[in-house]
Design an enzyme around this catalytic site. Structure first.
Site, mmCIF file in Angstrom:
data_model
loop_
_atom_site.group_PDB
_atom_site.id
_atom_site.type_symbol
_atom_site.label_atom_id
_atom_site.label_comp_id
_atom_site.label_asym_id
_atom_site.label_seq_id
_atom_site.Cartn_x
_atom_site.Cartn_y
_atom_site.Cartn_z
ATOM 1 N N ARG A 118 -23.134 47.956 78.272
ATOM 2 C CA ARG A 118 -22.818 48.582 79.576
ATOM 3 C C ARG A 118 -21.529 48.057 80.210
ATOM 4 N NH1 ARG A 118 -28.431 47.714 80.443
ATOM 5 N NH2 ARG A 118 -29.582 49.583 79.789
ATOM 6 N N LYS A 140 -8.103 54.601 82.245
ATOM 7 C CA LYS A 140 -8.644 55.779 81.541
ATOM 8 C C LYS A 140 -8.857 55.402 80.083
ATOM 9 C CE LYS A 140 -6.833 59.682 84.185
ATOM 10 N NZ LYS A 140 -5.944 60.859 84.147
ATOM 11 N N GLU A 182 7.651 59.569 79.350
ATOM 12 C CA GLU A 182 6.723 59.130 80.413
ATOM 13 C C GLU A 182 7.455 58.263 81.440
ATOM 14 O OE1 GLU A 182 3.736 60.313 80.705
ATOM 15 O OE2 GLU A 182 3.022 60.868 78.710
ATOM 16 N N LYS A 224 2.993 53.440 88.484
ATOM 17 C CA LYS A 224 1.629 53.789 88.046
ATOM 18 C C LYS A 224 0.613 52.976 88.835
ATOM 19 C CE LYS A 224 -1.525 55.214 84.701
ATOM 20 N NZ LYS A 224 -1.809 55.780 83.422
ATOM 21 N N GLU A 234 -8.838 59.750 90.195
ATOM 22 C CA GLU A 234 -8.149 61.050 90.172
ATOM 23 C C GLU A 234 -8.862 62.123 90.983
ATOM 24 O OE1 GLU A 234 -6.104 61.959 86.448
ATOM 25 O OE2 GLU A 234 -6.275 64.081 86.926
ATOM 26 N N ARG A 238 -3.514 60.985 92.048
ATOM 27 C CA ARG A 238 -3.311 60.561 90.658
ATOM 28 C C ARG A 238 -2.939 61.738 89.753
ATOM 29 N NH1 ARG A 238 -6.571 56.004 87.068
ATOM 30 N NH2 ARG A 238 -5.428 56.417 85.134
ATOM 31 N N ASN A 242 0.148 63.722 85.854
ATOM 32 C CA ASN A 242 0.008 64.700 84.768
ATOM 33 C C ASN A 242 1.140 65.737 84.771
ATOM 34 O OD1 ASN A 242 -2.470 63.564 83.897
ATOM 35 N ND2 ASN A 242 -3.474 64.549 85.637
ATOM 36 N N HIS A 245 1.881 67.855 81.698
ATOM 37 C CA HIS A 245 0.827 67.658 80.706
ATOM 38 C C HIS A 245 0.028 68.927 80.408
ATOM 39 C CE1 HIS A 245 1.920 63.513 81.221
ATOM 40 N NE2 HIS A 245 0.988 63.079 80.404
ATOM 41 N N HIS A 249 -0.090 69.840 76.749
ATOM 42 C CA HIS A 249 -1.309 69.905 75.927
ATOM 43 C C HIS A 249 -1.408 71.255 75.219
ATOM 44 C CE1 HIS A 249 -3.448 66.513 78.329
ATOM 45 N NE2 HIS A 249 -2.754 66.043 77.316
ATOM 46 N N HIS A 262 3.029 63.456 71.572
ATOM 47 C CA HIS A 262 2.590 63.735 72.944
ATOM 48 C C HIS A 262 3.771 63.684 73.927
ATOM 49 C CE1 HIS A 262 0.029 63.608 76.488
ATOM 50 N NE2 HIS A 262 0.602 62.475 76.851
HETATM 51 P P1 NAD Z 1 -0.072 55.665 68.929
HETATM 52 O O1 NAD Z 1 -1.032 54.698 69.465
HETATM 53 O O2 NAD Z 1 -0.560 56.646 67.925
HETATM 54 O O3 NAD Z 1 1.187 54.893 68.360
HETATM 55 C C1 NAD Z 1 2.228 55.618 67.735
HETATM 56 C C2 NAD Z 1 2.546 55.071 66.339
HETATM 57 O O4 NAD Z 1 3.323 53.886 66.490
HETATM 58 C C3 NAD Z 1 1.327 54.682 65.531
HETATM 59 O O5 NAD Z 1 1.554 54.979 64.180
HETATM 60 C C4 NAD Z 1 1.254 53.172 65.739
HETATM 61 O O6 NAD Z 1 0.557 52.485 64.708
HETATM 62 C C5 NAD Z 1 2.721 52.828 65.748
HETATM 63 N N1 NAD Z 1 3.070 51.615 66.475
HETATM 64 C C6 NAD Z 1 2.540 51.151 67.616
HETATM 65 N N2 NAD Z 1 3.201 50.079 68.035
HETATM 66 C C7 NAD Z 1 4.160 49.824 67.133
HETATM 67 C C8 NAD Z 1 5.159 48.825 67.016
HETATM 68 N N3 NAD Z 1 5.355 47.914 67.967
HETATM 69 N N4 NAD Z 1 5.949 48.842 65.919
HETATM 70 C C9 NAD Z 1 5.804 49.804 64.967
HETATM 71 N N5 NAD Z 1 4.885 50.790 65.042
HETATM 72 C C10 NAD Z 1 4.072 50.791 66.112
HETATM 73 O O7 NAD Z 1 0.599 56.571 70.096
HETATM 74 P P2 NAD Z 1 0.992 56.266 71.618
HETATM 75 O O8 NAD Z 1 2.094 57.201 71.918
HETATM 76 O O9 NAD Z 1 1.151 54.839 71.910
HETATM 77 O O10 NAD Z 1 -0.311 56.731 72.412
HETATM 78 C C11 NAD Z 1 -0.793 58.048 72.341
HETATM 79 C C12 NAD Z 1 -2.244 58.038 72.741
HETATM 80 O O11 NAD Z 1 -2.343 57.551 74.080
HETATM 81 C C13 NAD Z 1 -2.902 59.387 72.727
HETATM 82 O O12 NAD Z 1 -4.163 59.278 72.118
HETATM 83 C C14 NAD Z 1 -3.041 59.746 74.202
HETATM 84 O O13 NAD Z 1 -4.160 60.574 74.442
HETATM 85 C C15 NAD Z 1 -3.222 58.391 74.801
HETATM 86 N N6 NAD Z 1 -2.853 58.303 76.220
HETATM 87 C C16 NAD Z 1 -3.744 57.742 77.067
HETATM 88 C C17 NAD Z 1 -3.423 57.587 78.402
HETATM 89 C C18 NAD Z 1 -4.384 56.890 79.321
HETATM 90 O O14 NAD Z 1 -4.149 56.897 80.540
HETATM 91 N N7 NAD Z 1 -5.423 56.289 78.806
HETATM 92 C C19 NAD Z 1 -2.179 58.006 78.890
HETATM 93 C C20 NAD Z 1 -1.268 58.574 77.988
HETATM 94 C C21 NAD Z 1 -1.611 58.724 76.646
HETATM 95 N N1 GLY Z 2 -1.876 59.252 82.154
HETATM 96 C C1 GLY Z 2 -2.365 59.795 83.369
HETATM 97 C C2 GLY Z 2 -3.212 58.869 84.157
HETATM 98 O O1 GLY Z 2 -3.397 57.726 83.803
HETATM 99 O O2 GLY Z 2 -3.758 59.261 85.137
#
Ligand code: NAD
Ligand code: GLY
Length: 364
Positions: A118, A140, A182, A224, A234, A238, A242, A245, A249, A262
């Site tokens: 939990r 998130k 971003e 942020k 949100e 907040r 987006n 987005h 999406h 993305h």
């Molecule tokens: P990712 O985590 O897939 O990383 C991109 C690529 O870079 C991967 O292949 C990873 O292994 C590689 N990588 C990471 N760090 C590295 C480094 N230092 N050196 C070499 N390679 C490296 O993609 P991302 O863009 O970081 O994140 C995208 C994800 O984040 C999506 O799933 C999206 O939905 C999520 N997201 C979440 C939020 C949130 O608020 N929680 C906000 C925006 C995006």
């Molecule tokens: N990435 C959008 C949020 O964190 O609200």
């Protein structure tokens, strides 16, 4: 080292930004102490940074678990594997998870931390620019369902975020640019001075000037943190995070998540939001040009691939999480640095915007 606080009362936490944080033993001793800890990372990050982080950990109960790399592994099945490891290693409720990776590792490990017994503590150690400025901050967490991205998740704030700028050295250029989308977003939605700074410093950011990167990450995280502190769940402001987005999406889904990252889709979406705002008389043409120009200088896409069409994109926009009571809520712009959320964009103007980017693409 910079420190920013995400102000959420008793759940407030620090974001540390600096070079070499992965190896900062004192900070790790303070954060982890004698707790059981599990570092979750992926097959790409493991050979690059796991040993470095392990060496900085307090002696004792620190384990690691490596998951496959890729968005397609952000699933309940892989999260179940993480939970299985925690159970096999007899991790108790006072343990701490450490997410070492980009947004995928951060989101899935965050959700495992939200659910295990939990809810247990998590430290986010983001390694992509996108995760350092966005996904590691704000709580998130989620995994994907086969019928929708991020559709299973929870709000679960970390106890700290450690953004080590040094690890960006190994990040592929394309991932760096996607993260810059971003960063630019914060300037567009609520920080016009930062937008102007980005206009002057985009070349240095692309060449990975470390003091420029540190400043850009810091300003992004401040923005942020302020928004999250105001509206953690949100219910209101907040939503401006987006920007682009809903369009983005739809583009990602329309391209089956295989063509654009993305951040690239968000870049295109932000420009579409600016175009629509201009059509509705909210945003001057000169500001649309400024936004387009900065995104172009950052090496981000500003035209759509030919394979998409207006009806398909519009249909995909209707299954976004920003649809409430059948109404599509969009983030639009009243200026650079001034975003608003509205459900009043007329359908014909929205379709004109979609069409204009497709026709640009066809003519280019
Ligand atoms: P990712 O985590 O897939 O990383 C991109 C690529 O870079 C991967 O292949 C990873 O292994 C590689 N990588 C990471 N760090 C590295 C480094 N230092 N050196 C070499 N390679 C490296 O993609 P991302 O863009 O970081 O994140 C995208 C994800 O984040 C999506 O799933 C999206 O939905 C999520 N997201 C979440 C939020 C949130 O608020 N929680 C906000 C925006 C995006
Ligand atoms: N990435 C959008 C949020 O964190 O609200």
């Amino acid at each position: 080292m910079q420190q920013i606080t995400v102000d959420l009362g008793s759940r407030s936490y620090p974001i540390f930004i600096g070079e070499g944080l992965l190896s900062c033993r004192d900070l790790w001793r303070e954060l982890i102490g004698t707790s059981q800890a599990m570092i979750v990372t992926n097959t790409t990050i493991e050979p690059l940074y796991l040993a470095r982080l392990m060496q900085a950990m307090p002696q004792g109960n620190v384990k690691s678990f490596v998951i496959p790399d890729g968005e397609s592994y952000k699933t309940l099945a892989v999260m179940h594997d993480i939970i299985t490891q925690l159970l096999k290693q007899k991790f108790s409720r006072d343990c701490c998870l450490i997410a070492l990776g980009g947004g995928v590792v951060g989101d899935i490990t965050g959700f495992a931390a939200a659910c295990y017994q939990r809810g247990v503590r998590i430290v986010q150690v983001p390694t992509t620019l996108l995760s350092q400025v966005d996904s590691s901050v704000g709580g998130k967490t989620a995994v994907n369902h086969e019928l929708g991205k991020n559709m299973i998740g929870a709000f679960h704030q970390p106890v700290a975020v450690m953004a080590d700028i040094e690890v960006l050295a190994s990040l592929p250029d394309r991932e760096l640019r996607a993260g810059l989308a971003e960063v630019i977003k914060y300037g567009i939605i609520r920080d016009s001075n930062f937008f102007a700074w980005l206009e002057s410093n985009i070349a240095k950011l692309l060449s990975r000037d470390s003091s420029c990167l540190a400043y850009a990450i810091e300003r992004s995280c401040i923005n942020k943190a302020e928004v999250v502190a105001e509206d953690e769940l949100e219910d209101g402001v907040r939503a401006i995070l987006n920007l682009g987005h809903t369009f983005g999406h739809a583009i990602e889904t329309g391209l089956n998540y295989k063509v654009w990252l993305h951040g690239e889709a968000v870049s295109m979406g932000m420009l579409m939001a600016a175009d629509l705002s201009n059509r509705l008389g909210m945003l001057g043409k000169e500001n649309v040009h400024r936004i387009r120009s900065l995104l172009e200088h950052a090496g981000l896409p500003v035209v759509l691939p030919d394979s998409l069409d207006v009806e398909r994109l519009r249909e995909l926009m209707s299954v976004d999480k920003k649809v409430r009571n059948g109404k599509l809520f969009l983030v639009l712009l009243k200026g650079v640095g001034h975003a608003v959320v509205t459900d009043e964009a007329p359908e014909d103007a929205l379709k004109e915007t979609l069409k204009s980017f497709l026709s640009t693409s066809a003519n280019s």
